[in-house]
Design a protein around this motif. Structure first.
Motif, PDB file in Angstrom:
ATOM      1  N   ARG A 148       0.816  -1.207   0.000  1.00 62.33           N
ATOM      2  CA  ARG A 148       0.000   0.000   0.000  1.00 62.33           C
ATOM      3  C   ARG A 148       0.859   1.270   0.000  1.00 62.33           C
ATOM      4  NH1 ARG A 148      -5.193  -1.011   4.027  1.00 62.33           N
ATOM      5  NH2 ARG A 148      -6.326  -2.392   2.625  1.00 62.33           N
ATOM      6  N   LEU A 149       2.156   1.101  -0.146  1.00 61.22           N
ATOM      7  CA  LEU A 149       3.035   2.254  -0.292  1.00 61.22           C
ATOM      8  C   LEU A 149       3.380   2.370  -1.775  1.00 61.22           C
ATOM      9  CD1 LEU A 149       4.685   4.565   0.896  1.00 61.22           C
ATOM     10  CD2 LEU A 149       6.576   2.961   1.238  1.00 61.22           C
ATOM     11  N   SER A 150       2.649   3.205  -2.488  1.00 58.95           N
ATOM     12  CA  SER A 150       2.830   3.368  -3.928  1.00 58.95           C
ATOM     13  C   SER A 150       3.215   4.817  -4.218  1.00 58.95           C
ATOM     14  CB  SER A 150       1.551   3.006  -4.672  1.00 58.95           C
ATOM     15  OG  SER A 150       1.691   3.197  -6.063  1.00 58.95           O
ATOM     16  N   LEU A 151       4.414   5.014  -4.752  1.00 58.62           N
ATOM     17  CA  LEU A 151       4.934   6.344  -5.050  1.00 58.62           C
ATOM     18  C   LEU A 151       5.471   6.349  -6.483  1.00 58.62           C
ATOM     19  CD1 LEU A 151       6.930   6.697  -1.715  1.00 58.62           C
ATOM     20  CD2 LEU A 151       4.720   7.756  -2.198  1.00 58.62           C
ATOM     21  N   PRO A 152       4.572   6.280  -7.484  1.00 54.79           N
ATOM     22  CA  PRO A 152       5.011   6.100  -8.871  1.00 54.79           C
ATOM     23  C   PRO A 152       5.878   7.216  -9.424  1.00 54.79           C
ATOM     24  CG  PRO A 152       2.665   6.613  -8.759  1.00 54.79           C
ATOM     25  CD  PRO A 152       3.111   6.324  -7.363  1.00 54.79           C
ATOM     26  N   GLN A 153       5.759   8.424  -8.898  1.00 53.54           N
ATOM     27  CA  GLN A 153       6.540   9.549  -9.408  1.00 53.54           C
ATOM     28  C   GLN A 153       7.843   9.759  -8.641  1.00 53.54           C
ATOM     29  OE1 GLN A 153       5.418  10.982 -12.208  1.00 53.54           O
ATOM     30  NE2 GLN A 153       3.720   9.543 -12.053  1.00 53.54           N
ATOM     31  N   ALA A 154       8.097   8.909  -7.671  1.00 55.31           N
ATOM     32  CA  ALA A 154       9.253   9.105  -6.797  1.00 55.31           C
ATOM     33  C   ALA A 154      10.521   8.502  -7.388  1.00 55.31           C
ATOM     34  CB  ALA A 154       8.985   8.495  -5.429  1.00 55.31           C
ATOM     35  N   VAL A 155      11.654   9.051  -6.952  1.00 57.01           N
ATOM     36  CA  VAL A 155      12.969   8.525  -7.312  1.00 57.01           C
ATOM     37  C   VAL A 155      13.407   7.612  -6.169  1.00 57.01           C
ATOM     38  CG1 VAL A 155      15.334   9.083  -7.961  1.00 57.01           C
ATOM     39  CG2 VAL A 155      13.480  10.674  -8.522  1.00 57.01           C
ATOM     40  N   ALA A 156      13.390   6.300  -6.406  1.00 57.01           N
ATOM     41  CA  ALA A 156      13.740   5.342  -5.356  1.00 57.01           C
ATOM     42  C   ALA A 156      15.242   5.348  -5.124  1.00 57.01           C
ATOM     43  CB  ALA A 156      13.268   3.945  -5.751  1.00 57.01           C
ATOM     44  N   GLN A 157      15.618   5.323  -3.847  1.00 55.99           N
ATOM     45  CA  GLN A 157      17.035   5.297  -3.482  1.00 55.99           C
ATOM     46  C   GLN A 157      17.479   3.906  -3.043  1.00 55.99           C
ATOM     47  OE1 GLN A 157      18.953   8.217  -3.935  1.00 55.99           O
ATOM     48  NE2 GLN A 157      17.027   8.694  -4.970  1.00 55.99           N
ATOM     49  N   GLY A 158      16.587   2.938  -3.165  1.00 53.52           N
ATOM     50  CA  GLY A 158      16.914   1.555  -2.803  1.00 53.52           C
ATOM     51  C   GLY A 158      16.079   0.617  -3.650  1.00 53.52           C
TER      52      GLY A 158
END
Length: 210
Positions: A148-158
């Motif tokens: 339920r943690l959905s951040l499609p526009q985010a830049v993942a650091q891991g």
């Protein structure tokens, strides 16, 4: 724009990953900032309850940190009922400094922000913390299932792999209150950036299926 906000924004706008030392710098900084105390309207799901010997009613506002605690305790019911503000913020700081914490960078209402998440100590749940570099404060803290943690526009650091083996949640979290709260909030610009951030974080959570 502050130096911290400008520094964070460059990674978001260029969609770049941070080096390990840069990520440590960010995590160390976020671990020291306060949780926002700006006033935010209380959710309908909390109306009729008591807080500090006062009855919560429509139009009631609370400091953002107190509202986040009440949401976690009374609406999501994933923190003990007797949790204090200090204990709640302490738990969020443990998440920020957790060795398995994952970090995402994104703009929220055009403000450079970071989202950190780590195992919550409850099977199948993670604790999520939202930081805004513009206000230099925390603006949300809650527990949810990893999917339920959905951040499609985010830049993942891991890689997010730490959550892949989380297993089923130990408790069923009824988060239908999020939709009611989002419908209650007024659209348009607010005089408070904290209010706008709170509304947008609610929207992101609703769209993720919380």
């Amino acid at each position: 724009m502050s130096n911290q906000a400008a520094w964070l924004a460059q990674f978001i706008d260029k969609k770049e990953g941070m080096s390990p030392s840069q990520q440590r710098r960010l995590i160390t900084h976020i671990g020291r900032v306060p949780f926002s105390t700006d006033l935010v309207a209380v959710d309908p799901g909390l109306w009729g309850g008591f807080w500090h010997f006062d009855v919560i009613a429509a139009g009631y506002t609370l400091p953002a940190v107190e509202l986040a605690l009440l949401r976690a305790v009374r609406l999501d019911q994933v923190w003990p009922a007797a949790t204090t503000v200090e204990q709640f913020v302490g738990d969020l700081r443990q998440t920020i400094g957790h060795p398995q914490a994952e970090v995402w960078l994104l703009r929220v209402i055009d403000q450079p922000c970071a989202v950190l998440a780590a195992p919550a100590g409850q099977p199948g749940l993670i604790t999520v913390v939202w930081y805004c570099a513009t206000t230099n404060a925390l603006h949300a803290g809650y527990r949810t299932a990893p999917d339920r943690l959905s951040l499609p526009q985010a830049v993942a650091q891991g890689s997010g792999a730490v959550f892949a083996t989380a297993g089923p949640a130990s408790v069923e979290i009824d988060q239908t209150w999020l939709v009611d709260s989002l419908e209650q909030t007024s659209e348009g610009r607010s005089e408070s950036l904290s209010v706008e951030l709170d509304r947008e974080i609610l929207r992101i959570r609703v769209e993720a299926g919380d």
